[in-house]
Write an enzyme that holds these catalytic residues in place. Structure first.
Site, short mmCIF file in Angstrom:
data_model
loop_
_atom_site.label_atom_id
_atom_site.label_comp_id
_atom_site.label_asym_id
_atom_site.label_seq_id
_atom_site.Cartn_x
_atom_site.Cartn_y
_atom_site.Cartn_z
N GLU A 29 -9.68 102.33 -12.36
CA GLU A 29 -9.40 100.91 -12.59
C GLU A 29 -10.55 100.10 -12.02
O GLU A 29 -11.12 100.44 -10.98
CB GLU A 29 -8.10 100.47 -11.91
N CYS B 159 -2.92 97.29 -13.28
CA CYS B 159 -2.68 95.85 -13.48
C CYS B 159 -3.77 95.22 -14.34
O CYS B 159 -3.51 94.26 -15.07
CB CYS B 159 -2.59 95.15 -12.13
N ASN C 14 2.26 99.18 -18.01
CA ASN C 14 1.87 99.60 -16.66
C ASN C 14 2.73 98.89 -15.64
O ASN C 14 2.67 97.66 -15.51
CB ASN C 14 0.40 99.25 -16.40
N GLU C 15 3.57 99.63 -14.94
CA GLU C 15 4.37 99.09 -13.84
C GLU C 15 5.13 97.82 -14.24
O GLU C 15 5.36 96.93 -13.42
CB GLU C 15 3.49 98.77 -12.62
#
Length: 653
Positions: free
Chosen positions: A44, A248, A378-379
């Site tokens: 990331e 994120c 994602n999450e």
């Protein structure tokens, strides 16, 4: 540790196998196939992992696109100093009329009224200085446009931290339209904090954009490539997959900040830079083509993650007040958004004659990248809006590319509302895999070694996409090693696993812990890195039960763990013995069920003081030690305190 958990001694160790252990001397161990892609990496762009890190560009803010929204106080001339050498007269300004490309709207204009021989221009010190190496070549390029006069001479220099010229060259910008000019510097002296200077030395007006400096020796010598030493350290993990471009980062800080893969491919001067959710800037120089190419270069499968039609629930800093800032792509726009996701698969796998396969081929890669996995979400907060959009994207990808394995999401924690709702959706749709995330204390990893033993094997498989034990001490790493043996033991249900985050630059770190720390000239793998490397370099295709017996009376769920895997490609048998306690622990090993093993094995030990760390001041405090080891048909092995031992026996296919 021993005293703390003495009451647990009668219980079985967490590392005991899901099936009962066979007695020592039993000749026929049982095996089960496990995922060939079990251990990989997660990249990331956090902690300056891309620009100023893995991406090889040495000039910061090369296209003058920094803004205050990227970072408080930033502007288009951030990291640039205005130079008027001697008594040169003129001015510099940032302009946007008729830019190099609409996606790259700003450029700098130098208006030289009187150069007085030395000229005026700009100086860039890169990301905390430009680290130059003696004996290396560096490629400079700039896009220029002459606005006044017939030509503008440009003096380009590399200077050391005391402003001494290390190398220089002269270019002549002559075109009235945008044109790229190039030069190469051969360095005879090194400097860790050098700078790049571009001076206009004639009278007139010239526009400049995309001022760039790259080392010629990028990873695999790729143009627009990656920093060689940092990429090599990542490659040395021998990951089976690479998840990108982030967690994120992928679903962004609001809809206008979603990561759009289409804006990161094509010529770099036409890519769209944007604000990084981690409070800095993304040039997109490291884009989807470069990610796919890097995967290929290190022999890893690509695993791109796209937003599920919603932004991060923490958008706008709502995490600070406990609210949800999740924003949703309007349903009227979902067809176009979903097509972008489907086009991504075509970009990766389509023939060079297809629309997006042709764009991949134009970038220099006619053959497909052989994409097998794609993550959607994602999450995410599992809201009705998320569910509706996830189902739309999932159905479209499955309909067009049924062989591509879609990975869903079940929130940021190992339990809770989002976890339960995410799993319910995945089970209902029969999603191939779900992405679990958790960051916990070392004790959690030691006491949850059996987490996946009881997972329903008929439900979706697991991708453990992000995990770490909140620290970079040896004890953290050994706790993670103990847990990784359980991932091997459950490699039939846990298909993929990756530690996170991967990279962190000193002085620019938004998140700790991380796997690899670095400066412009130094790379420091943590102790956690070496655990990941030992598992990555010693992966197996089959888990073999009944080979290792933990010490009798071992402390349950806390201190010892073991696994045995076999690599069907080589016939090798690999033992991993973990001792997270303060005292030596004996393991019993029975190899009677294997034929054709070379009993002269390779033993790698990784151990030290519980609180030991690898740091910039002491980067090799704890390192794996490799020795020869003579194994017998049945033997006892005493694992030292706070240690991971890997014993690899060569075998036959």
């Amino acid at each position: 540790m021993t005293t703390l958990f003495s009451s647990l001694r009668p219980l079985l160790c967490a590392a005991v196998l899901a099936a009962p252990l066979l007695a020592v001397g039993q000749a026929k161990p049982t095996t089960k196939a496990i995922s060939p892609d079990l251990f990989g990496i997660f990249f990331e762009d956090i902690n300056y992992a891309a620009d100023g890190g893995l991406y090889g560009e040495l000039v910061q803010n090369r296209s003058f696109e920094y803004t205050p929204s990227d970072h408080g106080g930033w502007h288009p001339l951030t990291s640039w100093d205005y130079l008027h050498e001697g008594y040169a007269m003129g001015r510099v300004s940032v302009e946007s009329a008729a830019p190099l490309h609409a996606n790259n709207p700003h450029y700098v204009q130098l208006r030289v009224e009187n150069p007085l021989q030395k000229g005026l221009g700009l100086k860039n010190a890169g990301f905390d200085g430009i680290a130059l190496k003696a004996g290396e070549n560096y490629d400079f390029s700039v896009w220029a446009r002459v606005k006044s006069g017939t030509a503008m001479p440009l003096l380009v220099q590399l200077r050391d931290k005391k402003d001494k010229v290390l190398a220089e060259t002269t270019l002549s910008a002559q075109a009235a339209g945008w044109q790229q000019y190039r030069a190469t510097f051969a360095l005879t002296a090194a400097d860790p904090e050098a700078s790049l200077v571009v001076l206009a030395t004639g009278k007139g007006v010239v526009d400049l954009d995309m001022i760039s400096l790259f080392p010629q020796k990028t990873f695999h010598n790729r143009p627009n490539g990656l920093r060689a030493d940092l990429a090599q350290v990542i490659g040395d993990l021998q990951p089976k997959f690479v998840r990108f471009p982030g967690g994120c980062l992928a679903h962004g800080d609001g809809l206008d900040n979603l990561y759009d893969w289409k804006k990161t491919v094509g010529p770099v001067e036409q890519r769209v830079a944007q604000r990084n959710i981690w409070n800095y800037h993304q040039t997109a120089g490291l884009g989807y083509f470069e990610y796919f190419q890097f995967c290929e270069d290190i022999g890893a499968k690509p695993l791109p993650v796209v937003a599920a039609g919603v932004s991060c629930q923490n958008s706008g800093g709502t995490w600070k007040i406990g609210g949800t800032g999740q924003q949703c792509v309007p349903l009227a726009d979902m067809a176009a958004y979903t097509q972008d996701v489907v086009d991504l698969v075509e970009y990766a796998n389509g023939p060079a004659t297809s629309t997006w396969g042709a764009k991949r081929a134009a970038a220099g890669h006619p053959a497909p990248f052989n994409l097998e996995y794609i993550g959607i979400g994602n999450e995410d907060k599992i809201t009705p809006e998320f569910e509706e959009r996830f189902k739309i994207i999932y159905a479209a990808v499955r309909a067009k590319y049924p062989k591509v394995k879609v990975i869903g999401t079940v929130g940021p924690s190992p339990k809770g509302e989002d976890y339960d709702k995410g799993w319910a959706i995945a089970s209902q749709l029969n999603v191939p895999l779900v992405d679990e995330h958790y960051y916990e204390k070392p004790k959690w990893f030691l006491t949850n070694n059996r987490r996946y033993d009881t997972y329903d094997r008929t439900k979706p498989k697991v991708y453990l996409g992000e995990y770490a034990s909140w620290g970079n001490t040896l004890f953290n790493a050994i706790a993670e090693a103990a847990y990784m043996t359980s991932l091997e033991r459950n490699g039939d249900v846990v298909q993929l696993a990756s530690y996170a985050p991967l990279l962190a630059k000193e002085g620019h770190t938004q998140w700790n812990p991380d796997l690899i720390y670095f400066t412009n000239s130094t790379v420091v793998p943590t102790v956690n890195y070496y655990v990941q490397q030992l598992f990555g370099q010693n992966q197996g295709t089959d888990y073999v039960s009944g080979v290792v017996t933990p010490p009798s009376g071992a402390i349950a769920d806390t201190t010892v763990a073991a696994s045995c895997v076999r690599d069907a490609k080589t016939g090798d048998v690999i033992l991993k013995l973990v001792n997270a306690s303060a005292t030596a622990q004996p393991f019993q090993v029975d190899l009677a069920g294997f034929k054709g093993l070379n009993r002269t094995a390779t033993r790698t030990t990784f151990m030290g003081d519980k609180d030991a760390k690898n740091t910039f001041a002491s980067p090799r405090t704890v390192m794996p030690q490799v020795t020869a080891y003579k194994a017998t048909r049945q033997f006892a092995y005493t694992a030292q305190p706070y240690s991971l031992t890997v014993i690899r026996l060569r075998g036959k296919r």
